[in-house]
Scaffold this motif. Structure first.
Motif, short mmCIF file in Angstrom:
data_model
loop_
_atom_site.label_atom_id
_atom_site.label_comp_id
_atom_site.label_asym_id
_atom_site.label_seq_id
_atom_site.Cartn_x
_atom_site.Cartn_y
_atom_site.Cartn_z
N ASN A 62 0.85 -1.19 0.00
CA ASN A 62 0.00 0.00 0.00
C ASN A 62 0.88 1.24 0.00
O ASN A 62 1.76 1.39 0.85
N TYR A 63 0.66 2.14 -0.97
CA TYR A 63 1.51 3.32 -1.10
C TYR A 63 1.53 4.17 0.17
O TYR A 63 2.58 4.65 0.59
N SER A 64 0.39 4.36 0.77
CA SER A 64 0.33 5.19 1.98
C SER A 64 1.11 4.54 3.11
O SER A 64 1.86 5.22 3.83
N LEU A 65 0.96 3.22 3.27
CA LEU A 65 1.70 2.53 4.33
C LEU A 65 3.19 2.49 4.01
O LEU A 65 4.03 2.53 4.92
N MET A 66 3.53 2.41 2.74
CA MET A 66 4.93 2.47 2.34
C MET A 66 5.54 3.80 2.78
O MET A 66 6.63 3.87 3.33
N ASN A 67 4.81 4.86 2.52
CA ASN A 67 5.28 6.18 2.87
C ASN A 67 5.39 6.33 4.39
O ASN A 67 6.36 6.89 4.91
N ALA A 68 4.39 5.82 5.11
CA ALA A 68 4.39 5.90 6.56
C ALA A 68 5.58 5.13 7.15
O ALA A 68 6.28 5.62 8.06
N ALA A 69 5.82 3.93 6.64
CA ALA A 69 6.92 3.11 7.13
C ALA A 69 8.27 3.76 6.84
O ALA A 69 9.19 3.72 7.66
N GLN A 70 8.37 4.38 5.66
CA GLN A 70 9.63 5.05 5.33
C GLN A 70 9.88 6.25 6.24
O GLN A 70 11.01 6.49 6.67
N MET A 71 8.83 6.98 6.57
CA MET A 71 8.97 8.11 7.49
C MET A 71 9.46 7.63 8.86
O MET A 71 10.33 8.25 9.48
N LYS A 72 8.90 6.51 9.34
CA LYS A 72 9.32 5.97 10.63
C LYS A 72 10.78 5.52 10.58
O LYS A 72 11.56 5.78 11.51
N PHE A 142 0.29 -3.89 3.51
CA PHE A 142 1.48 -3.57 4.29
C PHE A 142 2.36 -2.57 3.57
O PHE A 142 2.22 -2.30 2.38
N GLY A 143 3.25 -1.98 4.36
CA GLY A 143 4.23 -1.02 3.83
C GLY A 143 5.56 -1.26 4.51
O GLY A 143 5.61 -1.55 5.71
N ILE A 144 6.62 -1.18 3.74
CA ILE A 144 7.97 -1.41 4.26
C ILE A 144 8.80 -0.15 4.10
O ILE A 144 8.79 0.47 3.03
N GLY A 145 9.53 0.22 5.13
CA GLY A 145 10.46 1.35 5.07
C GLY A 145 11.85 0.90 5.45
O GLY A 145 12.02 -0.06 6.22
N MET A 146 12.85 1.58 4.93
CA MET A 146 14.23 1.17 5.18
C MET A 146 15.14 2.39 5.14
O MET A 146 15.03 3.23 4.24
N ALA A 147 16.04 2.51 6.11
CA ALA A 147 16.96 3.65 6.15
C ALA A 147 18.29 3.22 6.74
O ALA A 147 18.35 2.33 7.60
N TYR A 148 19.34 3.87 6.30
CA TYR A 148 20.69 3.57 6.80
C TYR A 148 20.83 4.10 8.22
O TYR A 148 20.54 5.25 8.51
N PHE A 149 21.27 3.24 9.13
CA PHE A 149 21.42 3.61 10.54
C PHE A 149 22.88 3.82 10.92
O PHE A 149 23.20 4.67 11.74
N GLY A 150 23.77 3.02 10.35
CA GLY A 150 25.19 3.15 10.70
C GLY A 150 25.58 2.17 11.79
O GLY A 150 25.06 1.05 11.85
N ASP A 151 26.47 2.58 12.67
CA ASP A 151 26.93 1.71 13.75
C ASP A 151 25.85 1.55 14.82
O ASP A 151 25.23 2.53 15.24
N VAL A 162 11.30 -1.03 8.81
CA VAL A 162 10.00 -0.86 9.45
C VAL A 162 8.95 -1.54 8.58
O VAL A 162 8.91 -1.32 7.37
N ALA A 163 8.14 -2.39 9.20
CA ALA A 163 7.03 -3.03 8.49
C ALA A 163 5.73 -2.65 9.18
O ALA A 163 5.56 -2.89 10.38
N PHE A 164 4.83 -2.01 8.43
CA PHE A 164 3.50 -1.68 8.93
C PHE A 164 2.50 -2.63 8.26
O PHE A 164 2.49 -2.76 7.03
N TYR A 165 1.68 -3.27 9.08
CA TYR A 165 0.65 -4.18 8.57
C TYR A 165 -0.71 -3.64 8.98
O TYR A 165 -0.87 -3.12 10.08
#
Length: 227
Positions: A62-72, A142-151, A162-165
């Motif tokens: 879901n595009y909206s959940l994808m966007n929400a998960a990416q923001m998180k 569902f929506g999946i988000g992903m971001a670089y965290f580092g160490d 992040v996975a939103f269901y």
């Protein structure tokens, strides 16, 4: 015909340059100059693969959940926390509201890793609460988000996932959440185009355009010598 070849060459070169720009700017990993070992599409694919193997229906991205998960995911990376609740008290359902996704049931899985997508799914399947979310038959989207965290805790080059269901509150809400809110962020993570394919297409167009341009210049040179 000669003039049209010149214009075609110019157009091809410009188009190739534009595709190359798209590949560099839009499809570059978010919040990082690092190269991801895997992407959002891998988590989506393996999540549905696990559901299929274990008797649950495939979830719709879901595009909206994808966007929400990416923001998180980006918020966790920016503020350096890994938790269901942000330092300011923000939780998953607040992100649902931000993208106007009205839900009747929802859940959240988190992961942080420097391994691969298989490790993420295996980790969720081996944790009772995460497994319940991943395989829950009441969820449809569902929506999946992903971001670089580092160490993180002695591990380098980690990524947060992040996975939103959820299931929408009503049939009307299904249509309401089909169109993305803040599509620019979602596009960066949901487009599944190999960088090599984009680079190859851009190179072919630019080389073709340059070839036609050089032919045009050579033709003009011969004409000037014969004049």
């Amino acid at each position: 015909m000669k003039h049209s070849n010149h214009r075609l060459g110019h157009t091809l070169f410009i188009l190739g340059s534009f595709i190359l720009l798209i590949g560099v700017v839009i499809l570059s990993p978010i919040s990082s100059n690092q190269s991801m070992a895997f992407g959002v599409s891998d988590i989506v694919r393996l999540s549905n693969q696990a559901r299929d193997q274990l008797g649950s229906k495939e979830l719709k991205s879901n595009y909206s959940l994808m966007n929400a998960a990416q923001m998180k995911a980006e918020d966790m990376a920016k503020l350096r926390y890994f938790a269901h609740t942000a330092p300011d008290g923000t939780v998953a359902w607040d992100y649902f509201k931000k993208v106007n996704y009205n839900y009747q049931i929802g859940g959240e899985n988190l992961a942080i890793t420097n391994e691969n997508a298989d490790a993420v799914i295996d980790g969720w399947l081996n944790s009772p609460t995460h497994r319940d979310n991943l395989l829950n038959k009441e969820y449809t989207d569902f929506g999946i988000g992903m971001a670089y965290f580092g160490d993180y805790q002695g591990h380098s080059d980690t990524y947060v996932i992040v996975a939103f269901y959820a299931s929408p509150a009503s049939i009307q809400d299904v249509a309401a959440t089909t169109n993305p809110a803040g599509i620019s962020t979602a596009l960066k993570t949901s487009l599944n185009v190999p960088p090599a394919a984009l680079a190859g297409a851009a190179a072919i167009l630019m080389i073709g355009g340059a070839f036609l341009e050089f032919r045009h210049i050579a033709r003009l040179h011969r004409q000037s010598q014969n004049a």
